[in-house]
Write a protein that holds these residues in place. Structure first.
Motif, PDB file in Angstrom:
ATOM      1  N   GLN A 185       0.686  -1.144  -0.056  1.00 40.04           N
ATOM      2  CA  GLN A 185       0.126   0.083  -0.036  1.00 40.04           C
ATOM      3  C   GLN A 185       0.753   1.291   0.003  1.00 40.04           C
ATOM      4  O   GLN A 185       0.571   2.182  -0.798  1.00 40.04           O
ATOM      5  CB  GLN A 185      -1.003   0.070   1.064  1.00 40.04           C
ATOM      6  CG  GLN A 185      -1.940  -1.182   1.471  1.00 40.04           C
ATOM      7  CD  GLN A 185      -2.904  -1.595   0.167  1.00 40.04           C
ATOM      8  OE1 GLN A 185      -2.745  -0.972  -0.800  1.00 40.04           O
ATOM      9  NE2 GLN A 185      -3.605  -2.759   0.265  1.00 40.04           N
ATOM     10  N   SER A 186       1.913   1.334   0.911  1.00 44.29           N
ATOM     11  CA  SER A 186       2.735   2.502   0.653  1.00 44.29           C
ATOM     12  C   SER A 186       4.283   2.235   1.585  1.00 44.29           C
ATOM     13  O   SER A 186       4.271   1.167   2.215  1.00 44.29           O
ATOM     14  CB  SER A 186       2.017   3.761   1.648  1.00 44.29           C
ATOM     15  OG  SER A 186       3.191   4.619   1.983  1.00 44.29           O
ATOM     16  N   GLY A 187       5.106   2.914   1.000  1.00 46.53           N
ATOM     17  CA  GLY A 187       6.547   2.537   1.208  1.00 46.53           C
ATOM     18  C   GLY A 187       7.008   3.612   2.694  1.00 46.53           C
ATOM     19  O   GLY A 187       8.095   3.587   2.992  1.00 46.53           O
ATOM     20  N   ALA A 188       6.023   4.328   3.096  1.00 44.72           N
ATOM     21  CA  ALA A 188       6.169   5.451   4.048  1.00 44.72           C
ATOM     22  C   ALA A 188       5.719   4.995   5.545  1.00 44.72           C
ATOM     23  O   ALA A 188       4.473   4.993   5.415  1.00 44.72           O
ATOM     24  CB  ALA A 188       5.809   6.920   3.470  1.00 44.72           C
ATOM     25  N   ASP A 189       6.615   4.910   6.302  1.00 47.57           N
ATOM     26  CA  ASP A 189       5.908   4.607   7.684  1.00 47.57           C
ATOM     27  C   ASP A 189       4.687   5.620   8.142  1.00 47.57           C
ATOM     28  O   ASP A 189       3.657   5.053   8.795  1.00 47.57           O
ATOM     29  CB  ASP A 189       6.905   4.385   8.810  1.00 47.57           C
ATOM     30  CG  ASP A 189       8.023   3.320   8.604  1.00 47.57           C
ATOM     31  OD1 ASP A 189       7.433   2.435   7.992  1.00 47.57           O
ATOM     32  OD2 ASP A 189       9.029   3.262   9.073  1.00 47.57           O
ATOM     33  N   ARG A 190       5.121   6.773   7.935  1.00 46.05           N
ATOM     34  CA  ARG A 190       3.940   7.659   8.330  1.00 46.05           C
ATOM     35  C   ARG A 190       2.591   7.342   7.714  1.00 46.05           C
ATOM     36  O   ARG A 190       1.480   7.434   8.474  1.00 46.05           O
ATOM     37  CB  ARG A 190       4.559   9.196   8.005  1.00 46.05           C
ATOM     38  CG  ARG A 190       3.733  10.512   8.719  1.00 46.05           C
ATOM     39  CD  ARG A 190       4.288  11.694   8.325  1.00 46.05           C
ATOM     40  NE  ARG A 190       3.918  12.021   6.978  1.00 46.05           N
ATOM     41  CZ  ARG A 190       2.700  12.332   6.488  1.00 46.05           C
ATOM     42  NH1 ARG A 190       1.580  12.688   7.414  1.00 46.05           N
ATOM     43  NH2 ARG A 190       2.551  12.462   5.254  1.00 46.05           N
ATOM     44  N   ILE A 191       2.641   7.120   6.401  1.00 42.77           N
ATOM     45  CA  ILE A 191       1.358   6.786   5.829  1.00 42.77           C
ATOM     46  C   ILE A 191       0.863   5.486   6.228  1.00 42.77           C
ATOM     47  O   ILE A 191      -0.479   5.474   6.332  1.00 42.77           O
ATOM     48  CB  ILE A 191       1.396   6.576   4.168  1.00 42.77           C
ATOM     49  CG1 ILE A 191       2.083   8.346   3.799  1.00 42.77           C
ATOM     50  CG2 ILE A 191       0.269   6.525   3.494  1.00 42.77           C
ATOM     51  CD1 ILE A 191       0.898   9.337   4.099  1.00 42.77           C
ATOM     52  N   LEU A 192       1.682   4.488   6.551  1.00 40.74           N
ATOM     53  CA  LEU A 192       1.339   3.289   6.831  1.00 40.74           C
ATOM     54  C   LEU A 192       0.682   3.283   8.153  1.00 40.74           C
ATOM     55  O   LEU A 192      -0.565   2.482   8.309  1.00 40.74           O
ATOM     56  CB  LEU A 192       2.505   2.330   7.004  1.00 40.74           C
ATOM     57  CG  LEU A 192       2.983   1.772   5.565  1.00 40.74           C
ATOM     58  CD1 LEU A 192       4.370   1.181   5.799  1.00 40.74           C
ATOM     59  CD2 LEU A 192       2.029   1.035   4.598  1.00 40.74           C
ATOM     60  N   LYS A 193       1.108   3.978   8.771  1.00 39.47           N
ATOM     61  CA  LYS A 193       0.388   4.204  10.233  1.00 39.47           C
ATOM     62  C   LYS A 193      -1.051   4.849  10.059  1.00 39.47           C
ATOM     63  O   LYS A 193      -1.953   4.404  10.583  1.00 39.47           O
ATOM     64  CB  LYS A 193       1.239   5.032  11.078  1.00 39.47           C
ATOM     65  CG  LYS A 193       0.898   5.372  12.622  1.00 39.47           C
ATOM     66  CD  LYS A 193       2.128   5.431  13.581  1.00 39.47           C
ATOM     67  CE  LYS A 193       1.755   5.079  14.833  1.00 39.47           C
ATOM     68  NZ  LYS A 193       2.059   6.234  15.808  1.00 39.47           N
ATOM     69  N   SER A 212      -2.721  13.428   2.737  1.00 40.13           N
ATOM     70  CA  SER A 212      -1.675  13.934   3.401  1.00 40.13           C
ATOM     71  C   SER A 212      -0.123  13.451   2.764  1.00 40.13           C
ATOM     72  O   SER A 212       0.946  13.521   3.296  1.00 40.13           O
ATOM     73  CB  SER A 212      -1.489  13.917   4.822  1.00 40.13           C
ATOM     74  OG  SER A 212      -1.028  12.912   5.485  1.00 40.13           O
ATOM     75  N   GLU A 213      -0.530  12.590   1.803  1.00 35.61           N
ATOM     76  CA  GLU A 213       1.034  11.896   1.157  1.00 35.61           C
ATOM     77  C   GLU A 213       1.697  12.858   0.553  1.00 35.61           C
ATOM     78  O   GLU A 213       1.411  13.733  -0.374  1.00 35.61           O
ATOM     79  CB  GLU A 213       0.705  10.897   0.579  1.00 35.61           C
ATOM     80  CG  GLU A 213       1.996  10.220  -0.201  1.00 35.61           C
ATOM     81  CD  GLU A 213       1.559   9.278  -1.314  1.00 35.61           C
ATOM     82  OE1 GLU A 213       1.448   7.931  -1.455  1.00 35.61           O
ATOM     83  OE2 GLU A 213       1.175   9.602  -2.441  1.00 35.61           O
ATOM     84  N   THR A 214       3.158  13.134   1.158  1.00 35.63           N
ATOM     85  CA  THR A 214       4.105  14.085   0.611  1.00 35.63           C
ATOM     86  C   THR A 214       4.861  13.461  -0.642  1.00 35.63           C
ATOM     87  O   THR A 214       4.951  12.435  -0.763  1.00 35.63           O
ATOM     88  CB  THR A 214       4.899  14.772   1.698  1.00 35.63           C
ATOM     89  OG1 THR A 214       5.762  13.659   2.109  1.00 35.63           O
ATOM     90  CG2 THR A 214       4.477  15.158   2.823  1.00 35.63           C
ATOM     91  N   VAL A 215       5.532  14.409  -1.288  1.00 36.19           N
ATOM     92  CA  VAL A 215       6.514  13.964  -2.546  1.00 36.19           C
ATOM     93  C   VAL A 215       7.523  13.088  -1.716  1.00 36.19           C
ATOM     94  O   VAL A 215       7.578  12.152  -2.293  1.00 36.19           O
ATOM     95  CB  VAL A 215       6.881  15.236  -2.996  1.00 36.19           C
ATOM     96  CG1 VAL A 215       7.974  14.705  -4.065  1.00 36.19           C
ATOM     97  CG2 VAL A 215       6.020  16.103  -3.722  1.00 36.19           C
ATOM     98  N   SER A 216       7.761  13.478  -0.475  1.00 41.19           N
ATOM     99  CA  SER A 216       8.989  12.618   0.087  1.00 41.19           C
ATOM    100  C   SER A 216       8.318  11.232   0.342  1.00 41.19           C
ATOM    101  O   SER A 216       8.883  10.261   0.294  1.00 41.19           O
ATOM    102  CB  SER A 216       9.417  13.433   1.307  1.00 41.19           C
ATOM    103  OG  SER A 216       9.924  12.409   2.317  1.00 41.19           O
TER     104      SER A 216
END
Ligand code: 5AD
Ligand code: SF4
Length: 455
Positions: free
Chosen positions: A267-275, A312-316
């Motif tokens: 679903q996502s590679g970013a911990d913030r988004i996974l949370k 809230s998904e950022t470019v980073s």
């Protein structure tokens, strides 16, 4: 127009819906209906719907909307909205589709026959969205409405307890419940007796099979299914990374019939988004599961689902996803632009990503994966893949006609779920064949069979 006795079932969405549609077809068959691919000919039109993404929901309304006029010409025509959108909308479905006859929710399929009989005796506008706990049990197998002659889906669980914040499934398919293994094995034995050679076990989260009921684990179920004579291959979907146990990895490695392929949505590679998605794992945990899989099953094929543009998904954050996709090297990915689902909490999250930006991220991800898929396919040339033969290829490939005396081009799938085309006048659907791959294309492989394995 006169009554013809034909039924048309239109399926939108996931494999679970393909399975459910076949079961609805079995019910219609028992009521005396034959399938037709042409809705114009049909006396009953069923749309089995999907509510996972906005686009799928719109497709359902527009498909069913087409038959408002037909109903004036054909007053006996019955139109049915079944599945997730039906469960979500209930009586509201009649506002947009005043001509609709039946709204059949996800847990009402066992009452389908009864509702059709009621409609035939003059009742109109029936809604059944009762959340009963009964799993739609195996009915006598009937292939009249089947799509594939050698491979079938089998539901082993329904519902979901995970409540990922973007997902409508727990609200429309209810709480997670597992079907007793005896009933699953019974259904698969009947399928094998009818020539089915591959089964795909389905659930929203098959890794937690039996956990709530404290019964057989999913690895245990795989053993039972592998013991069914006549079944050559077992696949399953969908797995949740947080519940992918070492026991399951070992069972996959040990059981020859279980295909070396896993669909593991990240679903996502970013911990913030996974949370924020409430996925219950980190990027690191996901990558460690991939490592464990690859060390137990070195040639495993991997696929995944990805959502881009979650609120809230950022470019980073998106770059983290791109980097993960690059690091893992998936054989294929299914990527989606996030869309609000009104029942799901993320619909009320702040900071939505602009639609154009979502599409730009999606296109970049898909273009990158295309290059990876192409490279992975090219690496297959010269290798021998074991293929389950499904039938005659829909498309003809000129190269075959020139290079071989064969005229019949067959198609099948490798263990890792790649489509393989090859010439053969002797192989038939259900055979296993070893095929040497000569050419790789973005969506398929082409080769020569070495010999027929067994039937
Ligand atoms: N928006 C976009 N994609 C979604 N999915 C589920 N819900 C949404 C949503 N609201 C995707 C996930 C899931 C797949 C079946 O659909 O990636 O794994
Ligand atoms: Fe939806 Fe998450 Fe359940 Fe999958 S695991 S069905 S994404 S809530």
């Amino acid at each position: 127009m006169n009554y013809s006795g034909y039924a048309h079932i239109h399926t939108i969405g996931c494999q679970m819906n393909v399975y459910d549609s076949e079961k609805l077809g079995t019910v219609l068959n028992a009521l005396g209906y034959q399938p037709t691919p042409d809705p114009e000919q049909a006396d009953i039109i069923v749309c089995n719907t999907c509510a996972v993404r906005h686009k799928a929901e719109e497709k359902a309304f527009s498909f069913l909307g087409r038959f408002a006029r037909d109903k004036q010409k054909k007053p006996h025509l019955i139109t049915v909205m079944a599945g997730c959108v039906a469960q979500q909308e209930g009586n509201n479905a009649f506002q947009r589709l005043p001509h609709l006859d039946l709204v059949l929710g996800t847990q009402a399929f066992s009452r389908f026959s009864r509702h059709i009989e009621a409609l035939k005796s003059g009742q109109r506008r029936i809604t059944d969205t009762d959340p009963s706990d009964v799993i739609f049990e195996a009915l006598p197998d009937d292939t009249a409405f089947a799509e594939n002659p050698v491979s079938k889906f089998v539901t082993i669980m329904q519902g979901c307890d995970n409540f990922c914040t973007y997902c409508v499934v727990p609200y429309v398919r209810g709480r997670e419940r597992s079907r007793p293994w005896q009933s699953i094995v019974e259904e698969i034995k009947v399928l094998a007796d009818n020539g089915i050679r591959e089964v795909t076990l389905l659930g929203q989260n098959v890794n937690s099979y039996g956990a709530k009921e404290n019964s057989l684990s999913f690895a245990g179920l795989l053993e039972k299914v592998a013991a069914v004579d006549g079944i050559h291959r077992i696949r399953f979907a969908t797995s949740h990374p947080k519940d992918l146990s070492e026991e399951l990895i070992q069972a996959m490695a040990k059981l020859n019939k279980v295909c070396n392929h896993l669909h593991l949505p990240v679903q996502s590679g970013a911990d913030r988004i996974l949370k924020k998605m409430n996925r219950g794992y980190t990027r690191e945990l996901y990558l460690s599961r991939i490592d464990a899989l690859r060390s137990a099953i070195p040639d495993i094929g991997l696929s995944t689902d990805i959502i881009v543009g979650f609120p809230s998904e950022t470019v980073s954050d998106f770059e983290d996803t791109m980097a993960l996709v690059e690091q893992v090297g998936f054989d294929s990915i299914f990527a989606f632009a996030y869309s609000d689902r009104s029942f799901a909490p993320a619909a009320r999250f702040s900071d939505p990503v602009d639609e154009a930006e979502k599409m730009a991220r999606l296109n970049r991800l898909l273009a990158f994966q295309d290059t990876v898929t192409r490279k992975k396919n090219e690496q297959m040339t010269g290798r021998v893949l074991r293929v389950l033969v499904e039938g005659v290829s829909a498309k003809q490939h000129d190269g075959f006609v020139k290079t071989t005396p064969h005229t019949r081009q067959m198609t099948g799938r490798s263990e890792t779920n790649k489509v393989v085309h090859f010439p053969s006048d002797t192989l038939t659907p259900g055979d296993l064949a070893d095929v040497r791959i000569d050419n790789a294309y973005p969506h398929s492989l082409w080769g020569q069979p070495l010999e027929q394995m067994f039937q």
